[in-house]
Design an enzyme around this catalytic site. Sequence first.
Site, mmCIF file in Angstrom:
data_model
loop_
_atom_site.group_PDB
_atom_site.id
_atom_site.type_symbol
_atom_site.label_atom_id
_atom_site.label_comp_id
_atom_site.label_asym_id
_atom_site.label_seq_id
_atom_site.Cartn_x
_atom_site.Cartn_y
_atom_site.Cartn_z
ATOM 1 C CG ASN A 113 36.407 33.380 29.212
ATOM 2 O OD1 ASN A 113 35.099 33.782 29.193
ATOM 3 N ND2 ASN A 113 37.240 33.245 28.431
ATOM 4 C CE1 TYR B 185 49.787 35.097 40.222
ATOM 5 C CE2 TYR B 185 50.479 35.438 42.198
ATOM 6 C CZ TYR B 185 50.281 34.776 40.857
ATOM 7 O OH TYR B 185 49.925 32.897 40.920
#
Length: 310
Positions: free
Chosen positions: A99, A145
């Site tokens: 995004n 992560y």
Amino acid sequence: MRILITGAAGFLGSHLCDRFLAEGHTVIGLDNFITGNPDNIAHLTGHERFSFVRHNISNYTYIAGELDGILHFASPASPIDYLEHPIATLKVGSLGTHNALGLAKAKGARFFLASTSEVYGDPLVHPQTESYWGNVNPIGPRGVYDEAKRFAEAMTMAYHRAHGVDTRIIRIFNTYGPRMRPNDGRVVSNFIVQALKGEPLTMYGDGNQTRSFCYVEDEVDGIYRLFMHGDAQPTNIGNPNEFTVRQLAEIVLEITGSRSQIVSRPLPEDDPKVRQPDISRARRMLGWEPKIDLREGVRRTVEHFRSVVR
Ligand code: UDP
């Protein structure tokens, strides 16, 4: 410049808001407060060049008006946080990065990815140069992560190559300083808070694992220079002075004057044994190197925590 900072209420994000504002830029901060803290940006309320949007960057994001830069710093970043929010961590590294890159492309803005030394995993090359590809366990507890950030790097390079977006990738090594949460779980904040409360310092494993700790002011200066003067290749920014976790515990006890004991606790799974950045590239390209040594940085951080911890 008009700059969007995701993760603006986080430890690094909030210091970045301060730095960009101090340099005269306009800053839009974005955060969903999953690990960020509104207190970190409370002092910016009413600042004429600062505005804030409460939003999750992993969802579609619309920002009105022009943007010159997007710094994507949103992500849980402490091992205890990404273990508690594994899916949000994967989403913000993947969907959130997508995004933010899409927004950068639409606005013609420079894109800056906060990546991490965790992309090197439990490294087999020491110190770590940017050319090292890493040793990561994709399905271990830290994989959420590490792999999210590795995907984020791949996505950033793809937007650079396929769409010509002006991009930067920083690999941030352990950073500490004021505005870390007292219960952040990271070793520097844990040890300082424990020492100030007179509680035992929880050293994981035998304490011979190493880290190289960078004071936040140095890190932010590296980020700013890389944003302004860097290129698209990944760049390590961190302090190359390496310490064992046991040495750090002793330094914290010395500076706080605490009489806390050091106690041993189990080593978390996949905990990297060593970590030290090779910063030749940052030195050469940016003329950057850290200035604040560990004792001075710990002193300043202890001052901050004295007012927070009771
Ligand atoms: N660590 C420790 N005691 C603590 C917290 C962390 O000994 O209370 C160790 C941890 O096992 C690791 C190092 O300190 O070897 C740095 O941990 P941190 O969570 O700060 O960051 P990491 O570099 O592992 O992401």
